[in-house]
Design a protein around this motif. Structure first.
Motif, PDB file in Angstrom:
ATOM      1  N   GLY A  12      -6.978   2.027  -2.996  1.00 21.46           N
ATOM      2  CA  GLY A  12      -6.363   1.082  -2.069  1.00 21.46           C
ATOM      3  C   GLY A  12      -5.845   1.742  -0.818  1.00 21.46           C
ATOM      4  O   GLY A  12      -5.562   1.071   0.175  1.00 21.46           O
ATOM      5  N   VAL A  13      -5.690   3.073  -0.858  1.00 16.30           N
ATOM      6  CA  VAL A  13      -5.338   3.870   0.317  1.00 16.30           C
ATOM      7  C   VAL A  13      -6.136   5.168   0.243  1.00 16.30           C
ATOM      8  O   VAL A  13      -6.679   5.531  -0.802  1.00 16.30           O
ATOM      9  CB  VAL A  13      -3.823   4.209   0.378  1.00 16.30           C
ATOM     10  N   SER A  25      -0.858  -3.497  -5.312  1.00 25.44           N
ATOM     11  CA  SER A  25      -0.384  -2.199  -4.837  1.00 25.44           C
ATOM     12  C   SER A  25      -1.564  -1.258  -4.687  1.00 25.44           C
ATOM     13  O   SER A  25      -2.204  -0.872  -5.668  1.00 25.44           O
ATOM     14  CB  SER A  25       0.641  -1.604  -5.818  1.00 25.44           C
ATOM     15  N   GLY A  26      -1.881  -0.894  -3.449  1.00 25.12           N
ATOM     16  CA  GLY A  26      -2.977   0.026  -3.179  1.00 25.12           C
ATOM     17  C   GLY A  26      -2.508   1.466  -3.275  1.00 25.12           C
ATOM     18  O   GLY A  26      -1.521   1.851  -2.645  1.00 25.12           O
ATOM     19  N   THR A  27      -3.203   2.284  -4.061  1.00 28.64           N
ATOM     20  CA  THR A  27      -2.834   3.674  -4.270  1.00 28.64           C
ATOM     21  C   THR A  27      -4.063   4.575  -4.106  1.00 28.64           C
ATOM     22  O   THR A  27      -5.193   4.092  -4.002  1.00 28.64           O
ATOM     23  CB  THR A  27      -2.260   3.877  -5.676  1.00 28.64           C
ATOM     24  N   TYR A  77       0.836  -1.189   0.000  1.00 27.56           N
ATOM     25  CA  TYR A  77       0.000   0.000   0.000  1.00 27.56           C
ATOM     26  C   TYR A  77       0.879   1.250   0.000  1.00 27.56           C
ATOM     27  O   TYR A  77       1.785   1.368   0.827  1.00 27.56           O
ATOM     28  CB  TYR A  77      -0.915   0.005   1.235  1.00 27.56           C
ATOM     29  N   SER A  79      -8.330  -6.062  -0.052  1.00 24.62           N
ATOM     30  CA  SER A  79      -7.275  -6.806  -0.744  1.00 24.62           C
ATOM     31  C   SER A  79      -7.126  -8.224  -0.193  1.00 24.62           C
ATOM     32  O   SER A  79      -6.847  -9.164  -0.956  1.00 24.62           O
ATOM     33  CB  SER A  79      -5.941  -6.060  -0.670  1.00 24.62           C
ATOM     34  N   THR A 127       1.179   4.098   1.281  1.00 24.33           N
ATOM     35  CA  THR A 127       0.661   4.919   2.365  1.00 24.33           C
ATOM     36  C   THR A 127       1.335   6.278   2.448  1.00 24.33           C
ATOM     37  O   THR A 127       0.848   7.169   3.159  1.00 24.33           O
ATOM     38  CB  THR A 127       0.797   4.178   3.711  1.00 24.33           C
ATOM     39  N   LYS A 155      -5.831   2.049   4.838  1.00 28.12           N
ATOM     40  CA  LYS A 155      -5.438   1.126   3.776  1.00 28.12           C
ATOM     41  C   LYS A 155      -6.580   0.145   3.527  1.00 28.12           C
ATOM     42  O   LYS A 155      -7.252  -0.270   4.469  1.00 28.12           O
ATOM     43  CB  LYS A 155      -4.181   0.338   4.172  1.00 28.12           C
TER      44      LYS A 155
END
Length: 365
Positions: free
Chosen positions: A329-330, A322-324, A160, A303, A162, A298
């Motif tokens: 995702g974030v 990949s969290g964005t 993530y 996920s 973050t 997050k």
């Protein structure tokens, strides 16, 4: 310093729901009064009758030493497993780690229990998870907050960005500070902690660039070194570090230390200061909602649920997640009690910064 309050409208920020768990049980086997069962895998309730897609599939989870009631990333990761049970009818089991020395044994226990998929929670489980994945190619593994340069075919990292929402949180904190000082501290000086702190630092810097003569000083992190409890579990240590930052002038704290960080929020509350939480919406998951401007969240639950679903349906790969900000995702949690006190100018600026981060025009790490 001009006081402006909390960040961006909920409609444009990530709103991840968190079902708060009950008080942390010292025994991992739910309902047991026998301390000897503290390392036993606890089985889930019967899945919903409406969701029986994968009734023979068993999804399992190992926490780090913070435990499943950490009000943070273990708790939200567990929600992802619980959501998978409700949505897809999978069986579940979990083992709560009481120390860092238990990770390999706890993973092995779940393998012996017949788990088809195992999610491990946290950077500290990286080596144990990789070793288990290589030894057990028929079991799928997902790990929260860790990635591998060359992952095994059955091993997926869930990561993530973050630093992105932390940048927004830093800008927000600077805009809200009345003392001209804000503070942050971490549990350990490791990448999954300092990524928050560095994004926060750069957000404070951005505020200073945009507001000449109205500089805010960040305490606890200078980009390379800073304040750390060296522990993720000791609330007393977090409270001590937080109190020290407040004594130096900080009126907003950003603890990145798991359960130890709750001590920082306690220090802030005792001093009449404010805080910003991490991983989950702390307004919902902690008892400190009344002092929280926002939280850097997050999509851990989403996920984790998706990784379990992929494993159950046979589409699991080692391609990392990949969290964005761009894929939600974030993000930042709603401002809750502080929403009405934020100037529209600050809200608009946060939206502008968010767009710049997504486009790549703004660097957050």
């Amino acid at each position: 310093m001009k006081k402006t309050a909390t960040i961006a409208a909920a409609a444009t920020l990530l709103a991840l729901s968190l079902s708060a768990c009950g008080d942390r049980d010292d025994n991992n086997d739910e309902g047991s009064d026998d301390p000897s069962t503290s390392s036993a895998a606890s089985e889930s309730a019967t899945p919903s009758e409406a969701a029986e897609q994968f009734p023979d599939f068993k999804a399992c989870m190992v926490s780090d030493s913070g435990g499943f009631d950490d009000k943070s990333f273990n708790q939200t990761s567990l929600k992802g497993q619980e959501d998978a049970a409700a949505q897809f009818g999978v069986q579940t089991a979990k083992v709560q780690s009481d120390s860092d020395t238990e990770y390999a044994d706890n993973i092995d226990q779940l393998i012996a229990d017949g788990c088809n998929e195992i999610t491990t929670v946290g950077f500290l489980l990286g080596d144990a998870t990789e070793a288990a994945a290589k030894k057990n190619p028929k079991v799928d593994f997902a790990i929260v907050d860790f990635g591998y340069e060359k992952p095994a075919a059955n091993l997926k990292g869930l990561n993530y960005a973050t630093d992105q929402p932390s940048f927004l949180a830093g800008y927000l904190a600077a805009s809200q500070s009345e003392s001209g000082f804000v503070g942050t501290f971490g549990g350990l000086n490791i990448p999954t902690v300092t990524i928050f702190m560095e994004g926060f630092r750069l957000g404070v810097e951005q505020y200073n660039k945009d507001n000449d003569g109205d500089d805010v000083t960040l305490l606890g992190w200078d980009g390379k070194k800073g304040s750390f409890t060296e522990d993720f579990n000791d609330k007393g240590k977090g409270q001590s570090v937080g109190a020290d930052l407040i004594q130096q002038g900080a009126d907003i704290l950003f603890p990145v230390a798991g359960p130890a960080g709750l001590g920082g929020l306690q220090a802030a509350k005792d001093a009449g200061a404010k805080g910003i939480w991490v991983d989950t919406d702390g307004y919902e998951s902690t008892e400190y909602g009344d002092i929280l401007l926002t939280s850097v969240v997050k999509g851990l639950d989403v996920s984790v649920t998706e990784a379990i679903k992929e494993s159950a349906e046979g589409t699991f790969t080692n391609e990392p997640f990949s969290g964005t900000l761009e894929n939600d995702g974030v993000g930042l949690a709603p401002f809750h009690d502080f929403d009405g006190s934020i100037d529209q100018e600050v809200k608009d600026k946060l939206e502008e910064l968010k767009a710049g981060i997504i486009s790549g025009d703004i660097t957050t790490s």
